[in-house]
Design an enzyme around this catalytic site. Structure first.
Site, PDB file in Angstrom:
ATOM      1  N   LEU A  50       2.038   5.896   7.625  1.00  0.00           N
ATOM      2  CA  LEU A  50       1.041   6.644   6.839  1.00  0.00           C
ATOM      3  C   LEU A  50      -0.347   6.273   7.347  1.00  0.00           C
ATOM      4  CD1 LEU A  50       2.076   6.843   3.086  1.00  0.00           C
ATOM      5  CD2 LEU A  50       2.813   8.211   5.028  1.00  0.00           C
ATOM      6  N   GLY A  82       8.983   0.527   8.196  1.00  0.00           N
ATOM      7  CA  GLY A  82       7.943   1.455   8.657  1.00  0.00           C
ATOM      8  C   GLY A  82       7.897   1.502  10.178  1.00  0.00           C
ATOM      9  N   GLN A  83       7.562   2.681  10.696  1.00  0.00           N
ATOM     10  CA  GLN A  83       7.476   2.825  12.157  1.00  0.00           C
ATOM     11  C   GLN A  83       6.209   2.214  12.733  1.00  0.00           C
ATOM     12  OE1 GLN A  83       8.023   7.038  12.787  1.00  0.00           O
ATOM     13  NE2 GLN A  83      10.192   6.932  12.263  1.00  0.00           N
ATOM     14  N   GLN A 121       9.247  -4.182  15.955  1.00  0.00           N
ATOM     15  CA  GLN A 121      10.038  -4.866  14.917  1.00  0.00           C
ATOM     16  C   GLN A 121      11.259  -4.027  14.544  1.00  0.00           C
ATOM     17  OE1 GLN A 121       8.487  -7.008  11.284  1.00  0.00           O
ATOM     18  NE2 GLN A 121       8.876  -5.027  10.326  1.00  0.00           N
ATOM     19  N   SER A 145      -1.861  -3.814   5.572  1.00  0.00           N
ATOM     20  CA  SER A 145      -2.453  -4.798   4.669  1.00  0.00           C
ATOM     21  C   SER A 145      -3.618  -5.510   5.353  1.00  0.00           C
ATOM     22  CB  SER A 145      -1.410  -5.837   4.258  1.00  0.00           C
ATOM     23  OG  SER A 145      -0.309  -5.173   3.684  1.00  0.00           O
ATOM     24  N   ARG A 146      -3.590  -5.570   6.661  1.00  0.00           N
ATOM     25  CA  ARG A 146      -4.644  -6.307   7.386  1.00  0.00           C
ATOM     26  C   ARG A 146      -5.943  -5.498   7.512  1.00  0.00           C
ATOM     27  NH1 ARG A 146       0.157  -8.576  10.393  1.00  0.00           N
ATOM     28  NH2 ARG A 146       0.112 -10.793   9.894  1.00  0.00           N
ATOM     29  N   HIS A 171       0.857  -1.187   0.000  1.00  0.00           N
ATOM     30  CA  HIS A 171       0.000   0.000   0.000  1.00  0.00           C
ATOM     31  C   HIS A 171       0.902   1.249   0.000  1.00  0.00           C
ATOM     32  CE1 HIS A 171       1.035   0.105   4.218  1.00  0.00           C
ATOM     33  NE2 HIS A 171       0.481  -1.091   4.409  1.00  0.00           N
ATOM     34  N   HIS A 229       4.121   1.281   2.082  1.00  0.00           N
ATOM     35  CA  HIS A 229       5.298   0.604   1.509  1.00  0.00           C
ATOM     36  C   HIS A 229       5.923   1.464   0.402  1.00  0.00           C
ATOM     37  CE1 HIS A 229       2.822  -2.949   2.897  1.00  0.00           C
ATOM     38  NE2 HIS A 229       3.974  -3.209   3.465  1.00  0.00           N
TER      39      HIS A 229
HETATM   40  O1  PAF Z   1       7.174  -5.919   8.316  1.00  0.00           O
HETATM   41  C1  PAF Z   1       7.193  -6.808   7.448  1.00  0.00           C
HETATM   42  O2  PAF Z   1       6.656  -6.634   6.360  1.00  0.00           O
HETATM   43  C2  PAF Z   1       7.866  -8.116   7.766  1.00  0.00           C
HETATM   44  O3  PAF Z   1       7.801  -8.420   9.119  1.00  0.00           O
HETATM   45  C3  PAF Z   1       9.317  -8.195   7.254  1.00  0.00           C
HETATM   46  C4  PAF Z   1      10.203  -7.146   7.918  1.00  0.00           C
HETATM   47  C5  PAF Z   1       9.355  -8.001   5.758  1.00  0.00           C
HETATM   48  C6  PAF Z   1       9.907  -9.575   7.563  1.00  0.00           C
HETATM   49  O4  PAF Z   1       9.188 -10.584   6.942  1.00  0.00           O
END
Ligand code: PAF
Length: 281
Positions: free
Chosen positions: A178, A149-150, A155, A188-189, A34, A37
């Site tokens: 965003l 992305g933040q 992560q 995406s979810r 989206h 990304h």
């Molecule tokens: O955030 C994501 O899209 C995923 O967790 C990643 C960093 C691509 C790892 O699969």
């Protein structure tokens, strides 16, 4: 834009670029891309000579009963968006390329401490899967910078720690979340949400803002967290957490600590689990 599935082709292309002295930016993704990304790709585009994105629905970061099977796979649509964002190469490997011995027999990385709280506590093993696949992708792409992305704030912290601890030669950068006009973080979810749940979902961002404002007014952290969880419950969410942490290491702040904090929420709405966060300025 080129799309490659195999590691040998990817390595040959990267070698060619390196021979020309080009720098490489990398945006790893699960696909179903989206505007969030695309903004990461554009940031990479502005910083490096060549931009690689990956689309790989990584099985090891999904727990039992999570949405691995139904996660939307939309490669053709992703290719169009990436090309428009001026990505040079899409790496879209299959599971055997990333996990030659099988996903359940792979070497697995564990980042301690940071992964034992919040998402890590509610999704056991999730960050081991993320750390492992990100390290594998970094080894394949060998980027100068990688952009995340933040929205997936924890992560991001896990990957920063991974890179530092393993001395990986890549600079990790992040870009702001965003949001839709009503404040819902792009994800995406979001497409799993029913129309009613979609109308309720922006309450997460509203609650994060309220948490920030209450802390600024001097309210006690625990009271603010409890009030946030109750507000979400009253609206029909099932919160996993509504927490205020130190942005640097996700540790619990001391009473009266106001600088460098972040509020984080994870909550289920119907069958959809949403996460979001807000850095306090
Ligand atoms: O955030 C994501 O899209 C995923 O967790 C990643 C960093 C691509 C790892 O699969």
């Amino acid at each position: 834009m080129q799309t490659l599935q195999d590691a040998a082709g990817l390595r040959a292309t990267i070698r060619g670029w390196r021979a020309q002295g080009h720098t490489i930016g990398f945006v790893p993704t699960l696909g179903n891309l989206h505007a969030g990304h695309h903004s990461l790709v554009k940031l990479a585009r502005a910083r490096t000579d060549r931009v690689v994105a990956s689309v790989f629905v990584n099985p090891t970061q999904f727990g039992p009963g999570e949405d691995f099977e139904r996660y939307p796979r939309t490669l053709a649509q992703d290719q169009v968006g990436l090309a428009e964002a001026e990505c040079d190469l899409l790496f879209a490997p299959d599971v055997a390329t990333i996990y030659p011995f099988g996903a359940d027999r792979s070497v697995s990385l564990h980042v301690p401490e940071l992964t034992e709280t919040l998402e890590g506590a509610h999704r056991p093993g999730h960050f081991d899967g993320v750390a492992t696949v990100v390290c594998k992708l970094f080894n394949l792409v060998q980027p100068d910078i990688a952009i995340f992305g933040q929205k997936d704030f924890q992560q991001l912290k896990v990957i920063e720690r991974l890179v530092r601890d393993l001395s990986l030669p890549v600079k990790v950068m992040s870009a702001p979340t965003l949001r839709a006009e009503d404040g819902l973080a792009l994800s995406s979810r979001n497409q799993y949400l029913s129309p009613n749940d979609r109308a309720t979902a922006p309450l997460i961002y509203e609650t994060l803002q309220q948490m920030r404002d209450l802390i600024a007014k001097g309210h006690a952290r625990k009271v603010v967290e409890q009030a946030a969880a109750s507000k979400l419950e009253r609206a029909g969410f099932v919160p996993d957490y509504a927490a205020i942490r130190r942005a640097e290491d996700l540790a619990e702040p001391a009473d009266g600590e106001h600088e460098g904090l972040v509020a984080l929420i994870a909550a289920r709405l119907g069958t959809t689990r949403l996460i979001d966060n807000l850095l306090f300025d």
